[in-house]
Motif scaffolding. Structure first.
Motif, mmCIF file in Angstrom:
data_model
loop_
_atom_site.group_PDB
_atom_site.id
_atom_site.type_symbol
_atom_site.label_atom_id
_atom_site.label_comp_id
_atom_site.label_asym_id
_atom_site.label_seq_id
_atom_site.Cartn_x
_atom_site.Cartn_y
_atom_site.Cartn_z
ATOM 1 N N GLY A 198 -6.489 -4.875 1.235
ATOM 2 C CA GLY A 198 -5.583 -5.432 2.231
ATOM 3 C C GLY A 198 -5.918 -6.871 2.577
ATOM 4 N N TYR A 257 -1.862 -5.904 3.765
ATOM 5 C CA TYR A 257 -0.662 -5.655 2.987
ATOM 6 C C TYR A 257 0.577 -6.185 3.708
ATOM 7 N N VAL A 279 0.840 5.137 0.341
ATOM 8 C CA VAL A 279 0.019 6.249 0.826
ATOM 9 C C VAL A 279 0.702 7.553 0.449
ATOM 10 N N MET A 305 6.203 -1.324 7.847
ATOM 11 C CA MET A 305 5.822 0.035 7.451
ATOM 12 C C MET A 305 7.071 0.892 7.402
ATOM 13 N N THR A 314 7.958 5.080 6.843
ATOM 14 C CA THR A 314 7.308 6.383 6.805
ATOM 15 C C THR A 314 8.281 7.451 7.284
ATOM 16 N N LEU A 354 -4.495 2.611 9.339
ATOM 17 C CA LEU A 354 -3.432 2.092 8.489
ATOM 18 C C LEU A 354 -2.746 0.888 9.129
ATOM 19 N N ILE A 375 3.433 -1.283 4.005
ATOM 20 C CA ILE A 375 2.802 0.022 3.793
ATOM 21 C C ILE A 375 3.914 1.063 3.756
ATOM 22 N N LEU A 414 0.867 -1.182 0.000
ATOM 23 C CA LEU A 414 0.000 0.000 0.000
ATOM 24 C C LEU A 414 0.900 1.228 0.000
ATOM 25 N N GLY A 443 -6.329 4.976 3.898
ATOM 26 C CA GLY A 443 -5.721 3.897 3.134
ATOM 27 C C GLY A 443 -6.681 3.262 2.151
ATOM 28 N N GLN A 459 -4.443 -2.304 8.486
ATOM 29 C CA GLN A 459 -4.351 -2.848 7.131
ATOM 30 C C GLN A 459 -3.057 -3.625 6.881
ATOM 31 N N LEU A 460 -2.146 -3.607 7.854
ATOM 32 C CA LEU A 460 -0.937 -4.422 7.765
ATOM 33 C C LEU A 460 -1.256 -5.853 8.158
#
Length: 218
Positions: free
Chosen positions: A144, A146, A88, A172, A174, A162, A149, A86, A139, A165-166
């Motif tokens: 998902g 995912y 974002v 992740m 970021t 978010l 991310i 994903l 998201g 959705q993992l």
């Protein structure tokens, strides 16, 4: 006027002088960033800025991350071929194009239509990339869970939506804003637990819609 051969030379210089010297050491990230024409994902009037190590201004107050920030995000995310990712803050689609070149199955989300100069999408024809409607902080849960991310910019905090959705064991990458400083951060989900670790201070664009709720002070 900047010609195509100039862009190729600028791309090669970006790889050698910005990426290889700054902990972008994943050979697949290097290969993708050496291949994908970054100038195709910025406004025509700013194509000469495409390969400098600075944010490139776009429409609506947004900007494209500097190449180093993008390279570090992808390196720390350690995306493997075939993984569901994903993205974002897809913006003009540059990072989505890189992920597709690396063999990921990408869902790209942004609040507005992707911010290309003519208002059309640069990534719609790309194999392996799905454009999803929605908000940045929301998201794209329908696609998902995912494995990875990537939030392509700096935010004040990661929304729970978010994290949900993992998939279990998902990663992740970021940027986080901490007292006015933008920092690269990575995290992993294990069961219901999730945490982020700061990796390095790095210049990143700030994404809208992720402000930390203000606390009431008497």
């Amino acid at each position: 006027m900047v010609t195509e051969p100039n862009f190729a030379a600028m791309r090669a210089a970006m790889v050698e002088n910005q990426l290889r010297t700054s902990d972008v050491n994943d050979v697949r990230v290097i290969a993708a960033m050496a291949q994908v024409p970054r100038e195709a994902f910025v406004p025509v009037t700013r194509q000469a800025m495409a390969y400098i190590d600075r944010p490139v201004p776009l429409a609506d107050g947004r900007a494209l991350n500097p190449p180093l920030a993008t390279g570090r995000l992808l390196t720390e995310a350690a995306v493997r071929r075939g993984e569901k990712v994903l993205l974002v803050g897809a913006a003009t689609g540059y990072t989505a194009a890189l992920l597709a070149a690396m063999g990921a199955q990408v869902t790209a989300v942004d609040d507005a239509a992707l911010l290309t100069p003519d208002g059309t999408s640069s990534v719609a024809p790309l194999a392996g990339v799905t454009l999803a409607p929605g908000t940045l902080a929301g998201g794209a849960p329908a696609n998902g869970p995912y494995a990875v991310i990537i939030i392509d910019g700096a935010i004040e905090e990661v929304p729970g939506a978010l994290v949900e959705q993992l998939g279990d064991g998902g990663r992740m990458a970021t940027g986080l804003i901490d007292k006015g400083v933008t920092r690269l951060a990575i995290g992993r989900k294990s069961g219901d637990a999730f945490g982020l670790t700061h990796v390095a201070d790095i210049e990143m664009v700030v994404l809208p819609g992720f402000a930390r709720p203000k606390t009431f002070v008497f």
